[in-house]
Write a protein that holds these residues in place. Sequence first.
Motif, short mmCIF file in Angstrom:
data_model
loop_
_atom_site.label_atom_id
_atom_site.label_comp_id
_atom_site.label_asym_id
_atom_site.label_seq_id
_atom_site.Cartn_x
_atom_site.Cartn_y
_atom_site.Cartn_z
N GLU A 111 38.96 -45.78 -18.66
CA GLU A 111 38.66 -44.87 -19.90
C GLU A 111 38.68 -45.86 -20.87
N HIS A 113 45.58 -42.35 -44.03
CA HIS A 113 44.78 -41.32 -44.59
C HIS A 113 45.35 -40.80 -46.05
N LYS A 125 40.35 -46.16 -35.85
CA LYS A 125 41.49 -47.05 -36.41
C LYS A 125 42.55 -47.61 -35.35
N SER A 126 43.03 -46.61 -34.61
CA SER A 126 44.07 -46.94 -33.61
C SER A 126 43.59 -47.60 -32.46
N ASN A 127 42.27 -47.41 -32.25
CA ASN A 127 41.55 -48.12 -30.99
C ASN A 127 41.55 -49.55 -31.51
N ASN A 159 39.80 -38.92 -38.98
CA ASN A 159 40.20 -38.91 -37.70
C ASN A 159 39.26 -39.30 -36.59
N1 LIG Z 1 36.30 -45.04 -24.08
C1 LIG Z 1 35.89 -44.63 -25.02
N2 LIG Z 1 34.55 -44.63 -25.32
C2 LIG Z 1 34.24 -44.02 -26.66
N3 LIG Z 1 35.07 -43.72 -27.39
C3 LIG Z 1 36.24 -43.53 -27.15
C4 LIG Z 1 36.64 -44.19 -26.01
N4 LIG Z 1 38.07 -43.97 -26.15
C5 LIG Z 1 38.35 -43.41 -27.09
N5 LIG Z 1 37.35 -43.13 -27.88
C6 LIG Z 1 36.95 -42.37 -29.17
O1 LIG Z 1 38.16 -42.84 -30.09
C7 LIG Z 1 38.56 -41.65 -30.63
C8 LIG Z 1 40.06 -42.09 -30.85
O2 LIG Z 1 40.07 -42.98 -31.78
P1 LIG Z 1 41.25 -43.45 -32.80
O3 LIG Z 1 42.45 -42.90 -31.90
O4 LIG Z 1 41.11 -44.79 -33.01
O5 LIG Z 1 41.29 -42.61 -33.94
P2 LIG Z 1 41.85 -43.08 -35.47
O6 LIG Z 1 40.69 -43.50 -36.40
O7 LIG Z 1 43.14 -43.48 -35.21
O8 LIG Z 1 41.95 -41.27 -35.59
P3 LIG Z 1 43.61 -40.69 -36.41
O9 LIG Z 1 43.31 -41.05 -37.82
O10 LIG Z 1 43.34 -39.26 -36.15
O11 LIG Z 1 44.74 -41.28 -35.86
C9 LIG Z 1 38.66 -40.75 -29.58
O12 LIG Z 1 38.46 -39.24 -30.18
C10 LIG Z 1 37.23 -40.94 -28.98
O13 LIG Z 1 36.23 -40.24 -29.78
#
Ligand SMILES: Nc1ncnc2c1ncn2[C@@H]1O[C@H](COP(=O)(O)OP(=O)(O)OP(=O)(O)O)[C@@H](O)[C@H]1O
Length: 496
Positions: free
Chosen positions: A65, A327, A34-36, A30
Amino acid sequence: MITRIEIDGFKSFLDFQLDVPPFLALVGPNSSGKSNLFDALQYVRHAALRDEDPLLASRRGRPHELFHRVRKGTGVTRFDLRAHTLTQLGEGLLPNLYEAGAELGEDGLPESAEVRWSPPKDILNRLSPWMRDKYGDAVLELVRAAQLLPEEDVDAWRLSRRVVESEVGTWRLHQPDPDRLRGWSSAADHGPLRADGSNLASVLGRLSSRGAIEELLVDLVALIPDIAGIEPILDDRRQEWTFDVLVDGQGAIPSTLLSDGTLRVIALLAALHDPDHAGVLLIEEIENGLHPSRLAELLRRIQGRVTDLDDPECVNRPLRQVILTTHSPVVVSELYRLRPDALVFLDTAVRVDPEKDRISRVTVAKPVKSEAVLSLRRRRGEHRDRRLPIDLRPRQDDRRAARAGERLPPALRPQRPQGTGQGGPGRAGLGNAHTRDRAGAGSGDRGVAPRGRGRVAPVERERPRTAARPPSGRREDRGPQENTRRGGAAPRKTRS
Ligand SMILES: Nc1ncnc2c1ncn2[C@@H]1O[C@H](COP(=O)(O)OP(=O)(O)OP(=O)(O)O)[C@@H](O)[C@H]1O
Ligand SMILES: [Mg+2]
């Protein structure tokens, strides 16, 4: 089709690069980013299509943000996104590069940068005969200068729009909501499946009129054997579609009564089989709502649908790419067996950048199994061991993890912090072996202290019910199964 992504300063990414094959699964804990990564692609999409201000269209995060947040030191004032692509035009593939980004103005307010897109210099050599005949050398200038096209050159404008639309216009998020999948949808909707799947009934109606529903049904029955058919139904008075699913022993079940998982499978297959809207499918958490025993077969079906760039005939078919997040240990172990090159592990690491006086947590990526590791394992005769050496559970004991890490393939071992003299110049950096292979020690001057996940833990593998092969019949698809046969092993039964 996206072939490479470069992200600097956007959300959790700093100086991040990733080569992208036609089928890619992003695995990671988490918050690993990935979603970023999908958000970054959506940003490029909006910027290139100019349908919305990409800063305002962001589905997750206000404009300011989206800039990478630092824990300590100098903040980031701009971000840059680059997507390298291959677009099908005529009978050829046109390589292209889309660049988008944003900057904080003097007043501290974000402004999106002008989007640019340009083909590589040797584009003319790579253009299809169709393009060369039709537009000649002019196409080079025309494509490169998409932003500066002479208004009066209608052909040029049309061509440039066509290139953009047939590329970024086909990048689609797939994150269906079962409640929306059940709904009626308009007969006037000829578009691709929406991210939430709310126009599924229309898509099925269109697929049925295009004769594509039978192919979809073959995959559907392989995944859910109780299903005998799909019947899209058009209500003439409302001009809206709905659909029934024929289930053995139950008859026609209206979409409103179908199970969430059944709806999700139908939605995914509808997107994959849509003859009018191929392109890039960004699938969020593919395992959502699906029984693990269905997942392996689903992956094989997806793999059979994505483009094989090694096949010269691929230019004659619409390009299809799937990038998914997951996951699920089943997805990971199945891909590890079928397509190890399709797996990329994302994690976060604290990056210390003394030059910019900055400390922040960033996303890092590494292929779960690089070619080098594969060939090493082949030489050692270890290729028959298909157990997945990744444990996605949170780490509990550093020492145990370190001991376990020694048993991992090199690409998976926790990286050591830079500057300790143990990492080596090309080793840490971005933690991106795709990039490392190509760019060497490009980012080795920054310190990265990864979280160091990854322990050896055999994952229970799901076995397919049949020895069905992916329809593509590609060599890499057949590999493991052929090995088994040569070894004289009898096909095993399903273990649930
Ligand atoms: N502007 C930013 N600068 C730095 N980190 C950021 C920023 N925006 C988001 N994040 C980080 O990215 C995280 C979210 O990442 P993301 O949604 O891509 O996770 P994920 O791998 O998809 O997780 P999951 O499996 O839970 O869906 C946030 O918790 C934060 O820590
Ligand atoms: Mg996510």
